[in-house]
Each structure stands twice: as C-alpha cells, then as structure tokens.
Design an enzyme around this catalytic site. Structure first.
Site, mmCIF file in Angstrom:
data_model
loop_
_atom_site.group_PDB
_atom_site.id
_atom_site.type_symbol
_atom_site.label_atom_id
_atom_site.label_comp_id
_atom_site.label_asym_id
_atom_site.label_seq_id
_atom_site.Cartn_x
_atom_site.Cartn_y
_atom_site.Cartn_z
ATOM 1 N N LYS A 98 36.135 50.100 44.851
ATOM 2 C CA LYS A 98 35.050 49.836 43.926
ATOM 3 C C LYS A 98 33.781 49.638 44.736
ATOM 4 C CE LYS A 98 34.031 47.270 39.787
ATOM 5 N NZ LYS A 98 34.266 46.048 39.053
ATOM 6 N N ASP A 144 34.390 35.696 35.003
ATOM 7 C CA ASP A 144 34.095 36.979 34.351
ATOM 8 C C ASP A 144 35.352 37.617 33.771
ATOM 9 O OD1 ASP A 144 32.383 38.942 33.409
ATOM 10 O OD2 ASP A 144 32.394 40.105 35.266
#
Ligand SMILES: *[C@@H]1O[C@H](CO)[C@@H](O)[C@H](O)[C@H]1NC(C)=O
Ligand SMILES: *[C@@H]1O[C@H](CO)[C@@H](O)[C@H](O)[C@H]1NC(C)=O
Length: 316
Positions: free
Chosen positions: A58, A155
């Site tokens: 990522k 998150d």
C-alpha cells in the site's frame, strides 16, 4: 469522566533496524508497479517477492495526512502483533519521498466489497456475518487488552476489514492507531483523523478517543453488516441504519437485509442488532467494552441492557 491526557507524539522513535525495510525496486518489480497509481485496499499492489511470498503493498499518498511518524508507529508496533483477526504487517519501504507498507496478502478483499455489492451480498449468509462480527471483536479485544501496550485503532471501518480465504475477518490499516501508555485510558488530539460516519461524536467533534471510540466504530460496522447498507451522512444525522425503536415491535424482517434474513436465527439477529445499538450510544460510559461485546455475542440468552438513543451528530 476518565482523566484525559494530551499526547500528540508517538512514544516510539524511529530506529531503522527495528523492522524489515524493503527496497523500492524490489516491491515495484514484485507488484508490476501497480501500487504507483492506487492507494485503496481493493487496488493495493499485489505481488510476489523473489522468494515467492505473496504480499500486498500500500502506497501512502503524499496528499494523505499520514506522515512519517504514523508510518513508523504502524510498522514498529504492528510488525510485532500476531492474531488471527489482524492482518500482518511485514515491513515498509522508505526511499526519498516514497512511503510504502507491505502487508500479508489477502486474496478476498475487504468487507465493504461484499456488503454493498448486490452481486456479492449473497456470499455472506447469516452465519458468516455472525462469524465476521465475532472475529472483528476478537481482533479488537487483542488490540485493547491483550497486546502490550494497549492500542486504539481509530479508523475501524468496513473497508479496513479484509477477508481471508474462509471469509474470516482481519483488521488492517493501523496507520492511525495510537499506542497508549500503561496507565492511559483516553487521549485527546487536535488533529482528528479517521472516517466520518464511523467516528464517535466525542472524537469527531472534540478529538477525544479511547477504547470506547473504537467500540462506537465497531457498532457502526455491526449495523452495516446487519442492514447491508452503508452508513451515510445524509439527512443531517448519522446512524439511521437501524431505527432503534422499531425492533421491539416485531419489525425484524424489515430491518435486516432480506438477502440473508433467516428465521431460524431471528433471535440471534435481534441480539446482534441490540449489541450494535449499545455500541453507538452517545455517551462513552454507556457503551460496552469489547470483552463485554464478545460476552454478549457468544452467550446464549444473555440479558442485554436497553440501548439509549444512538448518537446524533449534526453535520459540521
Ligand atoms: C477468495 O479468493 C480466492 C482466490 O482468489 C477465490 O478462489 C475464492 O473464490 C474467494 N472466495 C470468496 C468467498 O470470494
Ligand atoms: C468491561 O466491562 C465489564 C462490564 O461493565 C466490566 O465488568 C469489566 O471490568 C470491563 N473490563 C475492563 C477490562 O475494563
């Protein structure tokens, strides 16, 4: 009210040899440079290292607010964690402006890809959905209780839950996670990062976060799993996924997603709705902790408290 401390700095300082660093060129080659254009999980660069290990890479976009400190936080702390409901962080790459995270490869994408796609919703029957709720809770319990130091994810959302081959959930993306010190229960930040719709009111509006703000996000995910609908900000209030006063009037079938509603599990579904509602209550002290959530999920005929009206946040 629990004491609140202000701490904007990570307690970790970067020591280059503390975790595996990958070379940019190796990752670029392994993933066919795919990550260079994509940052979402669905499209994270997937590839194979020369040794044959499959990885997901990522790239942290320069525009994103995640800085070097957060990256270090993630890699140092999380490369040491191991739990079946957490995605493993294998290492990172920091070269020039580039910031890349290397995760274990998860072929089956993220939960939101199943929940909200009409052609895929059917894959998740009720039993699988229940298993996913329990798995996410166990992963979160590990972060809150069993890992040392204690970690608040900050998150949690459907797109950060990845599914493995057997559709077991794994919590990922620890870039915003905050590592707490031994005696720390809550903290405050002036830089609120996270995802609107999943953030508790206290965090979204005042920057307070604690275990209970993660529990709030967990409750939103439960509601999304049960209703099959995405939580959205439309109509000025959040959390209109499951009207909390309808359930008791025998409206079960109309509240949950008909693609998996199963009369045999009606009681269990009702219980999960209730747990989801308990998690999204306005006041942190009213919300259960994660061990409580797991106890309620796994105890038959558990006597659950009444949920107060879910949190309401006016759009800012
Ligand atoms: C999970 O991924 C594997 C490999 O891509 C695929 O064969 C399998 O069908 C997927 N399972 C589900 C339930 O989507
Ligand atoms: C979690 O909540 C339960 C019930 O309120 C309480 O008994 C327990 O002590 C809590 N656990 C922790 C570790 O705070």
């Amino acid at each position: 009210m629990e004491p609140v401390t202000t701490k904007n700095e990570s307690p970790y300082t970067f020591k280059p040899n503390e975790f595996p660093l990958f070379e940019f060129l190796v990752l670029a080659k392994a993933t066919d440079h795919f990550f260079l254009t994509e940052t979402s999980w669905d499209k994270a660069g997937l590839g194979k290292l020369p040794e044959g290990q499959e990885i997901a890479v990522k790239r942290l976009s320069r525009a994103s607010r995640q800085g070097l400190e957060e990256l270090m936080n993630e890699v140092v702390v999380f490369s040491k964690l191991q739990h079946r409901n957490l995605v493993r962080v294998l290492g990172c790459c920091i070269e020039g402006e580039e910031r890349l995270l290397v995760y274990e490869y998860m072929p089956n994408k993220s939960l939101d890809a199943y929940l909200f796609d009409p052609s895929k919703q059917k894959i998740l029957d009720w039993k699988t959905r229940f298993n996913i709720m329990e798995g996410i809770s166990r992963g979160l319990l590990y972060l809150h209780r069993d890992s040392s130091p204690k970690i608040i994810h900050r998150d949690l959302k459907a797109s950060n839950i990845l599914l493995d081959d057997n559709l077991n959930p794994k919590i990922s993306d620890f870039g915003l996670a905050r590592v707490f010190e031994a005696n720390e229960d809550a903290a405050e930040t002036r830089r609120v990062v996270g995802t609107y719709g999943y953030m508790s009111p206290g965090y979204a509006m005042e920057g307070y976060f604690s275990e209970k703000s993660d529990v709030f996000s967990l409750g939103v995910i439960f509601q999304e799993i049960i209703s099959g609908r995405r939580n959205s900000y439309k109509e000025e209030n959040i959390l209109n996924l499951l009207p909390y006063n309808l359930w008791n009037d025998g409206e079960a079938a109309s509240l949950v997603n008909p693609t998996f509603f199963d009369e045999c599990f009606e009681k269990e579904i009702a219980k999960c709705v209730q747990i989801g509602l308990l998690c999204v209550q306005e006041l942190p002290n009213d919300r259960p902790n994660v061990s409580n959530v797991i106890w309620m999920l796994t105890t038959e005929n558990a006597n659950l408290p009444e949920a107060k009206q879910p949190a309401f946040i006016a759009r800012r």
